[in-house]
Design a protein around this motif. Structure first.
Motif, short mmCIF file in Angstrom:
data_model
loop_
_atom_site.label_atom_id
_atom_site.label_comp_id
_atom_site.label_asym_id
_atom_site.label_seq_id
_atom_site.Cartn_x
_atom_site.Cartn_y
_atom_site.Cartn_z
N VAL A 13 0.79 -1.24 0.04
CA VAL A 13 0.09 -0.06 -0.15
C VAL A 13 0.86 1.09 -0.11
O VAL A 13 1.72 1.50 0.87
CB VAL A 13 -1.00 -0.11 1.04
N SER A 14 1.17 1.91 -1.09
CA SER A 14 1.75 3.13 -1.19
C SER A 14 1.27 4.40 -0.61
O SER A 14 1.97 5.11 0.14
CB SER A 14 2.12 3.61 -2.61
N ALA A 15 -0.10 4.52 -0.40
CA ALA A 15 -0.79 5.58 0.35
C ALA A 15 -2.14 5.16 0.89
O ALA A 15 -2.61 4.30 0.14
CB ALA A 15 -0.71 6.83 -0.42
N ALA A 16 -2.59 5.77 1.82
CA ALA A 16 -3.83 5.26 2.41
C ALA A 16 -4.56 6.72 3.24
O ALA A 16 -3.71 7.63 3.49
CB ALA A 16 -3.70 4.26 3.34
N HIS A 17 -5.95 6.32 3.44
CA HIS A 17 -6.52 7.18 3.98
C HIS A 17 -6.61 6.86 5.59
O HIS A 17 -6.96 5.39 5.83
CB HIS A 17 -8.03 7.48 3.79
N LEU A 18 -5.83 7.31 6.44
CA LEU A 18 -5.89 6.83 7.93
C LEU A 18 -6.88 7.37 8.68
O LEU A 18 -7.27 8.35 8.84
CB LEU A 18 -4.39 7.24 8.39
N VAL A 19 -7.33 6.44 9.65
CA VAL A 19 -8.46 6.50 10.57
C VAL A 19 -7.88 6.12 11.92
O VAL A 19 -7.39 5.01 12.00
CB VAL A 19 -9.84 5.97 10.19
N GLY A 20 -7.74 7.03 12.94
CA GLY A 20 -7.35 6.52 14.35
C GLY A 20 -8.13 7.25 15.45
O GLY A 20 -8.63 8.37 14.98
N LEU A 29 -1.47 10.57 12.94
CA LEU A 29 -0.97 12.25 12.75
C LEU A 29 0.60 12.25 12.71
O LEU A 29 1.13 12.79 11.66
CB LEU A 29 -1.40 13.06 14.27
N ASP A 30 1.33 11.33 13.47
CA ASP A 30 2.79 11.42 13.66
C ASP A 30 3.21 10.85 12.30
O ASP A 30 4.22 11.21 11.50
CB ASP A 30 3.30 10.57 14.71
N PHE A 31 2.57 9.68 11.73
CA PHE A 31 2.79 8.97 10.65
C PHE A 31 2.76 10.17 9.39
O PHE A 31 3.50 10.04 8.39
CB PHE A 31 1.94 7.99 10.20
N ALA A 32 1.53 10.93 9.29
CA ALA A 32 1.48 11.91 8.23
C ALA A 32 2.55 12.83 8.28
O ALA A 32 2.63 13.45 7.15
CB ALA A 32 0.08 12.61 8.61
N ARG A 40 -3.43 9.90 2.20
CA ARG A 40 -4.14 10.76 1.32
C ARG A 40 -5.28 11.63 2.18
O ARG A 40 -5.48 12.62 1.94
CB ARG A 40 -4.90 9.94 0.52
N SER A 41 -5.60 11.25 3.41
CA SER A 41 -6.34 11.98 4.31
C SER A 41 -6.37 11.39 5.70
O SER A 41 -5.79 10.24 5.97
CB SER A 41 -8.05 11.94 3.92
N LEU A 42 -6.81 12.13 6.64
CA LEU A 42 -6.49 11.81 8.14
C LEU A 42 -8.04 12.02 8.65
O LEU A 42 -8.76 12.91 8.55
CB LEU A 42 -5.72 12.60 8.81
N VAL A 43 -8.37 10.98 9.37
CA VAL A 43 -9.71 11.13 10.62
C VAL A 43 -8.96 10.85 11.81
O VAL A 43 -8.48 9.92 12.05
CB VAL A 43 -10.60 10.04 10.09
N GLU A 128 2.05 21.71 9.05
CA GLU A 128 2.73 20.96 8.17
C GLU A 128 1.90 19.69 7.56
O GLU A 128 2.36 19.04 6.77
CB GLU A 128 3.95 20.22 8.80
N VAL A 129 0.80 19.37 8.36
CA VAL A 129 -0.03 18.56 7.45
C VAL A 129 -0.84 19.03 6.24
O VAL A 129 -1.55 20.10 6.40
CB VAL A 129 -1.12 17.99 8.56
N LYS A 130 -0.62 18.48 5.12
CA LYS A 130 -1.10 19.13 3.87
C LYS A 130 -2.55 18.24 3.51
O LYS A 130 -2.68 18.55 2.15
CB LYS A 130 -0.11 19.17 2.86
N VAL A 131 -2.47 17.12 4.01
CA VAL A 131 -4.11 16.61 3.56
C VAL A 131 -5.02 16.93 4.21
O VAL A 131 -5.13 17.31 5.44
CB VAL A 131 -3.66 14.92 3.78
N PRO A 132 -6.26 16.72 3.79
CA PRO A 132 -7.62 16.93 4.32
C PRO A 132 -7.70 15.99 5.54
O PRO A 132 -7.26 14.97 5.59
CB PRO A 132 -8.53 16.53 3.31
N ALA A 133 -8.02 16.73 6.60
CA ALA A 133 -8.29 16.13 8.01
C ALA A 133 -9.60 16.19 8.34
O ALA A 133 -10.13 17.37 8.35
CB ALA A 133 -7.20 16.47 9.16
N LEU A 134 -10.22 15.44 9.13
CA LEU A 134 -11.58 15.07 9.76
C LEU A 134 -11.31 15.03 11.31
O LEU A 134 -10.56 14.02 11.60
CB LEU A 134 -12.51 14.09 9.11
#
Length: 191
Positions: A13-20, A29-32, A40-43, A128-134
């Motif tokens: 998996v090269s990139a993923a939407h992460l939910v934690g 968040l640290d991973f991002a 790709r995005s963070l929840v 520094e977080v450049k992806v959309p986050a919920l």
């Protein structure tokens, strides 16, 4: 963070939407921040953030005493009863939290943490977080956790904040329908 990177590598998996959730949100968040091209995005639900210092954790004193006494079963039971883990209006969800805590009681016996802290920590690097986050939190989460959620929502440039009524820290278990709706509404346009 290293374990998540290794898992994604193993699964190709090269990139993923992460939910934690909670500490899982802290890891996401640290991973991002460490691997920005792999996210790709963070929840971040009931989010944690490395470097965040706040809160009254006096409710943890009985848990710590049980750990120091070597009674991991009691530590797990006490942990499940903390204000952080309680789900007051759903006996089934509360029982699930107790079961999960009991099934993972060996974690309380660890004498060292192999995790390498993020330097500088995430709380100082939210911009520094450049992806959309919920950012999802429960209306009845602990005050310090609600303040942290506000900090995440204000500090991450592309963040959206959702507060789920009548839910506490375990927002996904306390209000699963509302949680899933918010999660899917956020993720669907990004898939």
């Amino acid at each position: 963070v290293d374990d998540l990177a290794a898992l994604m590598d193993e699964l190709d998996v090269s990139a993923a939407h992460l939910v934690g959730l909670s500490n899982g949100a802290r890891i996401a968040l640290d991973f991002a921040l460490v691997h920005p091209t792999r996210v790709r995005s963070l929840v971040l639900a009931s989010g944690g953030a490395s470097g965040y210092r706040g809160g009254d954790f006096s409710y943890m004193a009985p848990v710590i005493r049980a750990v120091q006494a070597g009674d991991l079963e009691q530590a797990a039971e006490l942990w499940a009863a903390t204000p952080l883990m309680q789900i007051p209006n759903d006996s089934g969800a509360a029982a699930l939290v107790r079961t999960i805590s009991r099934d993972n009681r060996s974690l309380w016996g660890y004498r060292s943490n192999p995790e390498r802290p993020l330097t500088p920590p995430a709380i100082a690097r939210l911009a520094e977080v450049k992806v959309p986050a919920l950012i999802i939190s429960g209306e009845r989460d602990l005050p310090d956790m609600r303040r942290l959620a506000d900090s995440l929502a204000h500090g991450i440039p592309a963040a959206t904040r959702i507060v789920i009524p009548d839910a506490g820290h375990m927002v996904n278990l306390a209000s699963p329908n509302e949680f899933n709706r918010a999660l899917l509404d956020f993720l669907r346009p990004r898939l």
